[in-house]
Design a protein around this motif. Structure first.
Motif, short mmCIF file in Angstrom:
data_model
loop_
_atom_site.label_atom_id
_atom_site.label_comp_id
_atom_site.label_asym_id
_atom_site.label_seq_id
_atom_site.Cartn_x
_atom_site.Cartn_y
_atom_site.Cartn_z
N SER A 60 40.99 8.54 73.39
CA SER A 60 41.55 6.86 72.62
C SER A 60 41.93 7.34 71.76
O SER A 60 41.60 8.30 70.89
CB SER A 60 40.21 6.08 72.69
OG SER A 60 39.37 6.19 71.93
N ARG A 61 42.65 6.16 70.83
CA ARG A 61 43.32 6.60 69.39
C ARG A 61 42.21 6.71 68.24
O ARG A 61 42.16 7.46 67.65
CB ARG A 61 44.17 5.49 69.14
CG ARG A 61 44.67 5.51 67.83
CD ARG A 61 45.58 4.20 67.55
NE ARG A 61 46.30 4.37 66.13
CZ ARG A 61 46.94 3.36 65.71
NH1 ARG A 61 47.33 2.48 66.43
NH2 ARG A 61 47.50 3.47 64.54
N LYS A 62 40.94 5.91 68.77
CA LYS A 62 39.94 6.02 67.82
C LYS A 62 39.32 7.54 67.91
O LYS A 62 38.99 7.92 66.71
CB LYS A 62 38.92 5.18 67.71
CG LYS A 62 37.78 4.89 67.10
CD LYS A 62 36.86 3.70 67.25
CE LYS A 62 35.66 3.57 66.28
NZ LYS A 62 34.92 2.24 66.46
N SER A 65 41.31 10.20 66.28
CA SER A 65 41.26 10.29 64.77
C SER A 65 39.99 10.91 64.42
O SER A 65 39.92 11.62 63.45
CB SER A 65 41.37 8.87 64.33
OG SER A 65 41.10 8.79 62.91
N PHE A 66 38.72 10.50 65.14
CA PHE A 66 37.66 11.19 64.91
C PHE A 66 37.67 12.68 64.86
O PHE A 66 37.14 13.37 64.12
CB PHE A 66 36.58 10.38 65.95
CG PHE A 66 35.08 11.48 65.87
CD1 PHE A 66 34.36 11.21 64.84
CD2 PHE A 66 34.73 12.35 66.83
CE1 PHE A 66 33.07 11.77 64.76
CE2 PHE A 66 33.76 13.03 66.91
CZ PHE A 66 32.82 12.81 65.79
#
Length: 393
Positions: A60-62, A65-66
């Motif tokens: 996922s996008r989150k 980013s992580f």
């Protein structure tokens, strides 16, 4: 347990439920969550490379980013421990290129501020618009603060024969200048607010925005837009980041000020002084926020968690004779950071060996971007009170 004051723990975590596959013998693996791996090399004794996630597309996008942040952190740790001649040469070449780009951003932004102020001054005087007077005042302070920023960069690169007067350098010139200019700008904003209120209560209204005024502001906005794009690409550097913020604020303020001035000329007269009042309040808030931010750095705010983690990793793997990493501190002195590292070695280690270990670690840390000075303290045990006691008064 060793004591830890303002220290960091290295947290490199996989996503729950994702299996990390080890890739060996030069083979590749394209399954979701796969990672690149190498056996513990000379500059990767903890085998951090095995934690780099190579394929982020399934997440996922989150989570992307992580993992992107974690990959960048791991790469920074590995790069900091790669001391080969090729790596050092590459770092120096990269630093030279980045330094040139930042200088272009600094001098180009200063030139853009000169152009903007000249056009704003002409436009404000000829139109008699309070909104444009407010944006002109902001342009003046931007010009002065930009000159201070360029000066700070210059004295950092070319300290001259009088460097003994400032043993730690003059990098804090920028922070002091920003605080001073912010104070002046808040005072000027109050004066603009008074003038705007006076304009609202006045019976004479003679502001008039002409086509020449619109053309001047349009040229200024175009110049600022170009410089914003260039400085935004270099936003990881403090000087370029400050200029990028300045250009963005100028674009917003000048577009809003011109709109309110036009509405005041062609729709209702009171729109212009209201616009001047809003611009003045925005300027006051913006500069006050910048002053508080710079004051925190000058006071000595803690460095970022990522930098503390990286410094801890560097101390842990620097030399096998280091038994414990006692304390890691990093705190701002302006934009740059001072670092304090306490390490523990065997009490029977000869003085020349412990000195060489500590000095080499200090040199390594001071090569990191944003680190101005590093202090390495060597001890033979960690079960004692801290060496430094902050003054209570």
């Amino acid at each position: 347990m060793p004591r830890s004051v303002n220290s960091a723990r290295i947290d490199i975590l996989p996503e729950p439920g994702i299996r990390h596959n080890t890739v060996s013998n030069g083979s590749s693996n394209s399954s979701p969550g796969s990672v690149m791996s190498t056996a513990g090399s000379a500059h990767d004794p903890l085998n951090l490379n095995s934690k780099i996630v190579s394929d982020l597309s399934p997440f996922s996008r989150k989570m992307r980013s992580f993992y992107k942040s974690q990959n960048e952190f791991i790469q920074a740790c590995l790069d900091s421990m790669n001391h080969s001649e090729a790596a050092e040469a590459a770092r120096q070449a990269q630093h030279a290129r980045e330094d040139l780009k930042v200088r272009i951003a600094s001098y180009g932004s200063l030139a853009a501020n000169v152009v903007l102020f000249g056009l704003q001054l002409y436009t404000a005087i000829s139109s008699k618009s309070l909104s444009l007077f407010a944006t002109m005042a902001d342009s003046l302070m931007d010009l002065l603060s930009g000159a201070a920023l360029v000066y700070a960069g210059w004295v950092t690169r070319y300290r001259g024969d009088k460097s003994y007067k400032y043993p730690a350098g003059r990098r804090r010139t920028l922070g002091v200048g920003v605080v001073v200019f912010s104070t002046l700008m808040v005072g000027l904003s109050i004066e603009l607010i008074i003038e705007s209120v006076r304009g609202l209560t006045s019976k004479t209204h003679n502001q008039k925005v002409t086509a020449a005024n619109i053309a001047c502001i349009s040229v200024a906005l175009g110049v600022k837009l170009v410089m914003l794009g260039y400085c935004w690409m270099l936003k990881k550097h403090p000087e370029a980041r400050v200029f990028a913020t300045d250009h963005l604020n100028d674009l917003i303020l000048n577009a809003f000020g011109l709109t309110m001035a036009l509405l005041g000329t062609h729709v209702k007269w009171f729109i212009d002084p209201i616009g001047g009042l809003i611009v003045a309040l925005f300027i006051m808030r913006s500069w006050a926020s910048m002053a508080i931010s710079q004051a925190r750095l000058l006071i000595g705010a803690s460095a970022s968690t990522q930098l503390l983690n990286q410094l801890t990793y560097m101390a842990m793997v620097h030399d096998p004779r280091i038994q414990f990493v006692d304390t890691v501190r990093a705190y701002h002195v302006g934009e740059d950071v001072y670092v304090e590292i306490d390490i523990v070695m065997d009490e029977n280690t000869p003085l020349y060996e412990s000195h060489d270990v500590g000095e080499s670690l200090q040199i390594l840390v001071e090569k990191q971007p944003g680190v101005q000075r590093a202090h390495v303290h060597i001890d033979f045990d960690f079960q004692h009170p801290p060496e430094h006691h902050p003054k209570s008064q």
